[in-house]
Design an enzyme around this catalytic site. Sequence first.
Site, PDB file in Angstrom:
ATOM      1  N   SER A   1       0.085 -12.793  17.250  1.00 23.18           N
ATOM      2  CA  SER A   1       0.807 -13.922  16.664  1.00 23.18           C
ATOM      3  C   SER A   1       0.748 -15.191  17.504  1.00 23.18           C
ATOM      4  CB  SER A   1       2.260 -13.533  16.392  1.00 23.18           C
ATOM      5  OG  SER A   1       2.859 -12.984  17.544  1.00 23.18           O
TER       6      SER A   1
ATOM      7  N   HIS B   1       0.449 -11.427  10.083  1.00 21.68           N
ATOM      8  CA  HIS B   1      -0.366 -12.636   9.945  1.00 21.68           C
ATOM      9  C   HIS B   1      -1.669 -12.388   9.210  1.00 21.68           C
ATOM     10  CE1 HIS B   1       2.433 -14.721  12.567  1.00 21.68           C
ATOM     11  NE2 HIS B   1       2.449 -13.610  13.272  1.00 21.68           N
TER      12      HIS B   1
ATOM     13  N   LYS C   1       5.705 -14.807   5.275  1.00 19.37           N
ATOM     14  CA  LYS C   1       4.671 -15.679   5.846  1.00 19.37           C
ATOM     15  C   LYS C   1       3.726 -16.097   4.720  1.00 19.37           C
ATOM     16  CE  LYS C   1       5.791 -14.199  10.412  1.00 19.37           C
ATOM     17  NZ  LYS C   1       5.715 -13.198  11.455  1.00 19.37           N
TER      18      LYS C   1
HETATM   19  C1  LIG Z   1       6.938 -12.570  12.096  1.00 16.40           C
HETATM   20  C2  LIG Z   1       6.506 -11.266  12.641  1.00 16.40           C
HETATM   21  C3  LIG Z   1       7.270 -10.123  12.457  1.00 16.40           C
HETATM   22  C4  LIG Z   1       8.647 -10.172  11.855  1.00 16.40           C
HETATM   23  O1  LIG Z   1       8.617 -10.402  10.506  1.00 16.40           O
HETATM   24  P1  LIG Z   1       9.876 -11.096   9.815  1.00 16.40           P
HETATM   25  O2  LIG Z   1       9.733 -10.779   8.387  1.00 16.40           O
HETATM   26  O3  LIG Z   1       9.757 -12.540  10.137  1.00 16.40           O
HETATM   27  O4  LIG Z   1      11.098 -10.487  10.427  1.00 16.40           O
HETATM   28  C5  LIG Z   1       6.758  -8.923  12.874  1.00 16.40           C
HETATM   29  N1  LIG Z   1       5.561  -8.855  13.486  1.00 16.40           N
HETATM   30  C6  LIG Z   1       4.818  -9.942  13.712  1.00 16.40           C
HETATM   31  C7  LIG Z   1       3.500  -9.790  14.394  1.00 16.40           C
HETATM   32  C8  LIG Z   1       5.273 -11.190  13.312  1.00 16.40           C
HETATM   33  O5  LIG Z   1       4.556 -12.266  13.574  1.00 16.40           O
END
Ligand SMILES: *Cc1c(COP(=O)(O)O)cnc(C)c1O
Length: 395
Positions: A184, A212, A243
């Site tokens: 990330s 992602h 996302k």
């Molecule tokens: C954003 C993210 C999460 C958490 O997801 P949310 O739905 O925002 O709680 C988990 N793992 C990774 C790699 C992320 O980037």
Amino acid sequence: MDLIAGIDRKLGQLAEQSLTRKLRVADSACAPRQVVDGRPMLAFCSNDYLGLAAHPQVVEALREGASRYGAGSGASHLVSGHSRAHALLEERLAGWMAPHLEQPRALYLCTGYMANLAVLTAFGADADAMIFSEALNHASLIDGARLAKAGVSVYPHGEVAALERQLADSRAATKIVVTDSVFSMDGNLAPLPELLALCERHGAWLVVDDAHGFGVLGENGRGALEHFGLRSPNLVYMGTLGKAAGVGGAFIAAHASVIELLVQRARPYIYTTAAPPALAHALQASLDIIAGPEGAERRAHLGALVAQLRDALRLRDWRLMASNTAIQPVVIGANEDALRVAAALHEQGLWVPAIRPPTVAPGTARLRVTLSAAHTFDEVARLARALNELEKTAP
Ligand SMILES: *Cc1c(COP(=O)(O)O)cnc(C)c1O
């Protein structure tokens, strides 16, 4: 007052190290052109990679979902909060991931953070289990491993050979390898085909956090498993829906027995109020777009923007990381330098977050540029010009 003074001392220490984080208030919907703290900005920060967070069809579906199912679910899933909207979404996601999993079933959870806690605590519930965790994994996976009763062994970033030795040496009854698919804060991909081959050889599970990748990677946007063409009963897939899908929540897809175990045992699933059903309803509209021709177009445009930015940046001291995804970090180094550059961009109306420890390793503070299919070529050109200029004039 002593209690508060103790807290203020801690906050003072953070400030001295340039580690204080600041909340900014968005006055308009998530989009490249956003009003932030009352001021128009061009944003390169969100994970709304396909520009669906404010997409009219998705917004309309949310409205329709609220009319049909109300505002809230009223209870946890196992009590009475499991609505038809949740069930339909789960069926669709299971069908969608079917090319990559055996006998798939999907489970919708409130957030990706909770989904990762759910998987790792349920799989790692016994002391004779072992979690093999990639060094750059997301905080939610680290916390899931901490909360699990299983042992935890961290393997170095991207080092399949080191993981192989750890697996070979382990006597654990259950072995769980867990990794981000797209890192990330770096934007690069985990070597999933090699990891999966290793897991199959050693009878280990491979938990893939595709926060992602879902919606963005793969010809149809099914994510990292589609990108690499992977299929295995050893796979447990976690995709987030806040996302690229633009709404919120997350899902786990795996063999039906794995999902049944989560329903029975995973505390972050059981002991929380189900997400508003309207979100699940809106996500059907997101999936329609992701899977259809518009999704393909948006992914192609995003890919062109990534290529454009990489081509346009002329950096000497700062380092553009090796990434082909929408995450294009520029490593600057010291915390205060990263903050200074982010502030200079902000002055020009460009919003790019400075990421500092503990999110990244000390000395690698960076600008985390993220691109979205909602950006235009002109907007990306403006960012590239600003970064090139700022580096030239950096002290
Ligand atoms: C954003 C993210 C999460 C958490 O997801 P949310 O739905 O925002 O709680 C988990 N793992 C990774 C790699 C992320 O980037």
